[in-house]
Write an enzyme that holds these catalytic residues in place. Sequence first.
Site, PDB file in Angstrom:
ATOM      1  N   ARG A 164       0.822  -1.224   0.000  1.00 48.44           N
ATOM      2  CA  ARG A 164       0.000   0.000   0.000  1.00 48.44           C
ATOM      3  C   ARG A 164       0.853   1.271   0.000  1.00 48.44           C
ATOM      4  O   ARG A 164       0.494   2.265   0.615  1.00 48.44           O
ATOM      5  CB  ARG A 164      -0.914   0.054   1.229  1.00 48.44           C
ATOM      6  CG  ARG A 164      -1.990  -0.971   1.277  1.00 48.44           C
ATOM      7  CD  ARG A 164      -2.980  -0.863   0.130  1.00 48.44           C
ATOM      8  NE  ARG A 164      -4.118  -1.724   0.403  1.00 48.44           N
ATOM      9  CZ  ARG A 164      -4.131  -3.034   0.216  1.00 48.44           C
ATOM     10  NH1 ARG A 164      -3.048  -3.623  -0.287  1.00 48.44           N
ATOM     11  NH2 ARG A 164      -5.189  -3.737   0.514  1.00 48.44           N
ATOM     12  N   SER A 236     -10.009  -0.025   4.230  1.00 43.64           N
ATOM     13  CA  SER A 236      -9.168  -0.252   5.414  1.00 43.64           C
ATOM     14  C   SER A 236      -8.596   1.078   5.888  1.00 43.64           C
ATOM     15  O   SER A 236      -7.958   1.790   5.102  1.00 43.64           O
ATOM     16  CB  SER A 236      -7.997  -1.171   5.085  1.00 43.64           C
ATOM     17  OG  SER A 236      -8.457  -2.404   4.623  1.00 43.64           O
ATOM     18  N   GLU A 332      -3.493   3.510   6.690  1.00 51.39           N
ATOM     19  CA  GLU A 332      -3.459   3.373   5.236  1.00 51.39           C
ATOM     20  C   GLU A 332      -4.046   4.640   4.609  1.00 51.39           C
ATOM     21  O   GLU A 332      -3.598   5.121   3.576  1.00 51.39           O
ATOM     22  CB  GLU A 332      -4.283   2.150   4.816  1.00 51.39           C
ATOM     23  CG  GLU A 332      -4.313   1.990   3.319  1.00 51.39           C
ATOM     24  CD  GLU A 332      -5.110   0.806   2.819  1.00 51.39           C
ATOM     25  OE1 GLU A 332      -5.104  -0.254   3.464  1.00 51.39           O
ATOM     26  OE2 GLU A 332      -5.736   0.959   1.754  1.00 51.39           O
TER      27      GLU A 332
HETATM   28  N1  EPU Z   1     -10.545 -10.346  10.738  1.00 50.11           N
HETATM   29  C1  EPU Z   1     -11.144 -10.395  11.977  1.00 50.11           C
HETATM   30  N2  EPU Z   1     -12.006  -9.399  12.333  1.00 50.11           N
HETATM   31  C2  EPU Z   1     -12.284  -8.374  11.486  1.00 50.11           C
HETATM   32  C3  EPU Z   1     -11.654  -8.312  10.245  1.00 50.11           C
HETATM   33  C4  EPU Z   1     -10.783  -9.321   9.880  1.00 50.11           C
HETATM   34  O1  EPU Z   1     -10.930 -11.301  12.748  1.00 50.11           O
HETATM   35  O2  EPU Z   1     -13.097  -7.521  11.875  1.00 50.11           O
HETATM   36  C5  EPU Z   1      -9.650 -11.454  10.350  1.00 50.11           C
HETATM   37  C6  EPU Z   1     -10.358 -12.356   9.330  1.00 50.11           C
HETATM   38  O3  EPU Z   1     -11.138 -13.308   9.943  1.00 50.11           O
HETATM   39  C7  EPU Z   1      -9.194 -12.951   8.600  1.00 50.11           C
HETATM   40  C8  EPU Z   1      -8.173 -11.845   8.592  1.00 50.11           C
HETATM   41  O4  EPU Z   1      -8.549 -10.956   9.641  1.00 50.11           O
HETATM   42  O5  EPU Z   1      -8.651 -14.027   9.307  1.00 50.11           O
HETATM   43  C9  EPU Z   1      -8.086 -11.111   7.286  1.00 50.11           C
HETATM   44  O6  EPU Z   1      -9.324 -10.473   6.991  1.00 50.11           O
HETATM   45  P1  EPU Z   1      -9.747 -10.039   5.527  1.00 50.11           P
HETATM   46  O7  EPU Z   1      -9.643 -11.182   4.585  1.00 50.11           O
HETATM   47  O8  EPU Z   1     -11.067  -9.351   5.607  1.00 50.11           O
HETATM   48  O9  EPU Z   1      -8.640  -9.037   5.067  1.00 50.11           O
HETATM   49  P2  EPU Z   1      -7.881  -7.853   5.820  1.00 50.11           P
HETATM   50  O10 EPU Z   1      -6.489  -8.285   6.081  1.00 50.11           O
HETATM   51  O11 EPU Z   1      -8.677  -7.360   6.948  1.00 50.11           O
HETATM   52  C10 EPU Z   1      -6.874  -6.863   3.648  1.00 50.11           C
HETATM   53  C11 EPU Z   1      -6.811  -5.548   2.920  1.00 50.11           C
HETATM   54  C12 EPU Z   1      -8.112  -5.257   2.217  1.00 50.11           C
HETATM   55  C13 EPU Z   1      -8.362  -6.370   1.223  1.00 50.11           C
HETATM   56  C14 EPU Z   1      -8.381  -7.712   1.970  1.00 50.11           C
HETATM   57  C15 EPU Z   1      -8.438  -8.873   0.993  1.00 50.11           C
HETATM   58  C16 EPU Z   1      -5.227  -4.187   4.125  1.00 50.11           C
HETATM   59  C17 EPU Z   1      -5.020  -3.024   5.021  1.00 50.11           C
HETATM   60  N3  EPU Z   1      -6.495  -4.480   3.841  1.00 50.11           N
HETATM   61  O12 EPU Z   1      -7.854  -6.745   4.660  1.00 50.11           O
HETATM   62  O13 EPU Z   1      -7.955  -4.050   1.499  1.00 50.11           O
HETATM   63  O14 EPU Z   1      -9.576  -6.172   0.534  1.00 50.11           O
HETATM   64  O15 EPU Z   1      -7.164  -7.883   2.715  1.00 50.11           O
HETATM   65  O16 EPU Z   1      -7.220  -8.990   0.344  1.00 50.11           O
HETATM   66  O17 EPU Z   1      -4.254  -4.787   3.673  1.00 50.11           O
HETATM   67  C18 EPU Z   1      -8.189  -1.693   1.590  1.00 50.11           C
HETATM   68  O18 EPU Z   1      -6.974  -1.625   1.443  1.00 50.11           O
HETATM   69  O19 EPU Z   1      -8.893  -0.658   1.716  1.00 50.11           O
HETATM   70  C19 EPU Z   1      -8.813  -2.999   1.674  1.00 50.11           C
HETATM   71  C20 EPU Z   1     -10.125  -3.147   1.931  1.00 50.11           C
END
Ligand code: EPU
Length: 337
Positions: A164, A236, A332
């Site tokens: 990012r 995010s 971010e």
């Molecule tokens: N999780 C939780 N609670 C929550 C949110 C997430 O426990 O409230 C856990 C999920 O269960 C999972 C892990 O965290 O085990 C990852 O969650 P998720 O797949 O939703 O992805 P993320 O890491 O929270 C990142 C990106 C997103 C992107 C998703 C999918 C960043 C900062 N965010 O989110 O990007 O869509 O992966 O690749 O890297 C963005 O940048 O605006 C964005 C939405």
Amino acid sequence: MELKTDFSLKAFNTFKVEAAAARYVRFDSENEIVDFLGRNPLDGGRRLVLGGGSNVLFVDDFNGTVLHPLLKGIQVVKSGRQHIWIRAMAGENWDDLVAFAVDNGWGGIENLSLIPGSVGASAVQNIGAYGVEVKDLIDTVEAISIHSPEKIRFTPNDCRFGYRSSKFKGRWAGQFIITAVVFKLNRKADFVLAYPGVKSAVERLGPVTVETVRQAIVSIRQRKLPDPALIGNAGSFFKNPVIDGRALDGMLKLDPDLPHYPQGDGSYKLAAGWLIERCGWKGRGMGRAAVHDRQALVLVNLGGATGLEILELSEQVSGAVQAMFGIELDREVLVVP
Ligand code: EPU
């Protein structure tokens, strides 16, 4: 081109917060940018290049010039046996570009479906989702320097892309207006389905094609992420923290359930959403701002929140994570003071 003074940015930021720009300039072509900068040197003044407004938080009126390139157009610039190069102008909506590629059967960006924002910002931010980052598809970034209005072309290496991040977000912030990005796509798709939940979601829809992958990603996002057209948010708010193996061992002793993802270089990415949820902030509000109830990494404007209220909520959230886990969350979202 359009030049306005004391111009409301509420419609141009997906948090939907009120903020006025002292000066706002909309550009519809590269020549307009070159002409404007030739006549109005911006070297000393405060300036901000705005894309789709989906990664900014205005906490006050902006006492400078907002430069808003809304250049449109998508064209094929080169075609090979295995790849196709498409040049999209910076003001194109990101998801329209993904839809265009998918409609033509070209692969590479389908995992990046439904990400809000503009093509220009995709390169600033190195957008990523479900195992794909846009840096791997970028061939060239075209820009105009604020200082000497001339057109410049950058290779991905010049841009120093990271998680990012890019030089446009760091040392080069405010120095260039990105005008177009050339993407190298695949004629024969090479699918990336390893992210948890993606493969099964695609297979439920039928054979794996760029269309079914796009559909699956769209439905995963719609389930978890609030639609900025309905509820103000910027995706995010924080980045997922990256820590080393020793720090991870310490944290696993505290909580063996901690999700962690090896980065291949001895470091591990943690899920900031999980950390925030563990701190009890998921779904919790503070005034007119709240932590989203289905994805704790996203902060939302419940209606009428100021940028400052959202910033204050974010500080409470990051403070709680710091207190419980000793981890500093990096933003971010770009906070514009
Ligand atoms: N999780 C939780 N609670 C929550 C949110 C997430 O426990 O409230 C856990 C999920 O269960 C999972 C892990 O965290 O085990 C990852 O969650 P998720 O797949 O939703 O992805 P993320 O890491 O929270 C990142 C990106 C997103 C992107 C998703 C999918 C960043 C900062 N965010 O989110 O990007 O869509 O992966 O690749 O890297 C963005 O940048 O605006 C964005 C939405």
